[in-house]
Design a protein around this motif. Structure first.
Motif, PDB file in Angstrom:
ATOM      1  N   PRO A  45      25.926  -4.310   3.759  1.00  0.00           N
ATOM      2  CA  PRO A  45      26.128  -2.907   3.394  1.00  0.00           C
ATOM      3  C   PRO A  45      27.448  -2.333   3.929  1.00  0.00           C
ATOM      4  O   PRO A  45      28.131  -1.601   3.223  1.00  0.00           O
ATOM      5  N   ILE A  91      20.158 -10.862   4.307  1.00  0.00           N
ATOM      6  CA  ILE A  91      19.550  -9.595   4.712  1.00  0.00           C
ATOM      7  C   ILE A  91      18.130  -9.587   4.176  1.00  0.00           C
ATOM      8  O   ILE A  91      17.907  -9.435   2.987  1.00  0.00           O
ATOM      9  N   ASN A  95      13.693  -1.230   4.616  1.00  0.00           N
ATOM     10  CA  ASN A  95      13.840  -0.159   5.592  1.00  0.00           C
ATOM     11  C   ASN A  95      13.519   1.188   4.973  1.00  0.00           C
ATOM     12  O   ASN A  95      13.378   1.313   3.768  1.00  0.00           O
ATOM     13  N   PHE A  97      15.292   4.486   4.347  1.00  0.00           N
ATOM     14  CA  PHE A  97      16.715   4.717   4.145  1.00  0.00           C
ATOM     15  C   PHE A  97      17.009   6.212   4.047  1.00  0.00           C
ATOM     16  O   PHE A  97      16.447   6.901   3.203  1.00  0.00           O
ATOM     17  N   LEU A 160      17.094  -3.968   1.723  1.00  0.00           N
ATOM     18  CA  LEU A 160      18.536  -3.983   1.981  1.00  0.00           C
ATOM     19  C   LEU A 160      19.255  -5.057   1.163  1.00  0.00           C
ATOM     20  O   LEU A 160      20.396  -4.866   0.754  1.00  0.00           O
ATOM     21  N   CYS A 164      22.377  -4.325  -1.302  1.00  0.00           N
ATOM     22  CA  CYS A 164      23.648  -5.071  -1.254  1.00  0.00           C
ATOM     23  C   CYS A 164      24.019  -5.596  -2.630  1.00  0.00           C
ATOM     24  O   CYS A 164      25.193  -5.547  -3.025  1.00  0.00           O
TER      25      CYS A 164
END
Length: 181
Positions: A45, A91, A95, A97, A160, A164
């Motif tokens: 990220p 990754i 999460n 965010f 994540l 990405c």
């Protein structure tokens, strides 16, 4: 094991030798050389966001110089390299965010990532519960007693690695950033 770390350092050394045009020995193999104005190492990220922001700044500067009828440069060539075999492969976490940073970087991200179909990679947080766990029980702590940093209002749940991939796709398609996993 240290094998992935060793590979990463060897890759960094190789890229350094290419960028700085350093010779490795008399019997070196002739390799293709690619030159960039900016090289970002790491397709996570942070690296992808940095590449996109830099491309946005260059684009803004070119637009300003066109308005002022100044001579415009052709922009920067930006490259991102990632040690994984594809963007997002290292990754593994999901999460909760907080979207302020992504709102500033890509204001239309919600149009791309939020959808009503099952393919959506982003889910708005609808319930927030904080539990104190013991060996046998759990106790809910009221949100009113928690600091504001632990409230997830207006936040999203996402993967994540998928974020990405989205950033990489945007970087390549909209900003002509070259990405090499």
């Amino acid at each position: 094991s240290n094998q992935p770390l060793l590979f990463y350092y060897k890759a960094l050394l190789y890229v350094f030798c290419l960028v700085c045009n350093v010779s490795v020995g008399e019997d070196e193999i002739e390799r293709e050389k690619m030159y960039y104005d900016v090289l970002i190492i790491g397709g996570g990220p942070s690296g992808l966001s940095a590449a996109i922001k830099l491309a946005q700044l260059v684009r803004e500067r070119e637009e300003q110089s066109e308005e002022e009828e100044e001579e415009s440069s052709s922009g920067l060539s930006i490259c991102v390299i990632e040690k994984g075999n594809e963007i997002g492969s290292h990754i593994l976490s999901g999460n909760v965010f907080e979207p302020r940073g992504l709102d500033e970087l890509l204001p239309d991200w919600r149009n791309d990532l939020l959808s009503d179909d099952a393919e959506s990679i982003v889910t708005p947080v609808t319930k927030d519960e904080f539990l104190f766990l013991t060996e046998d029980h759990s106790f809910s702590i009221p949100n009113a007693l928690l600091p504001s940093q632990l409230h997830n209002d207006n936040n999203y749940i996402l993967s994540l690695s998928q974020l990405c991939r989205y950033l990489a796709q945007t970087a390549e398609e909209e900003y002509e950033i070259e990405i090499y996993p």
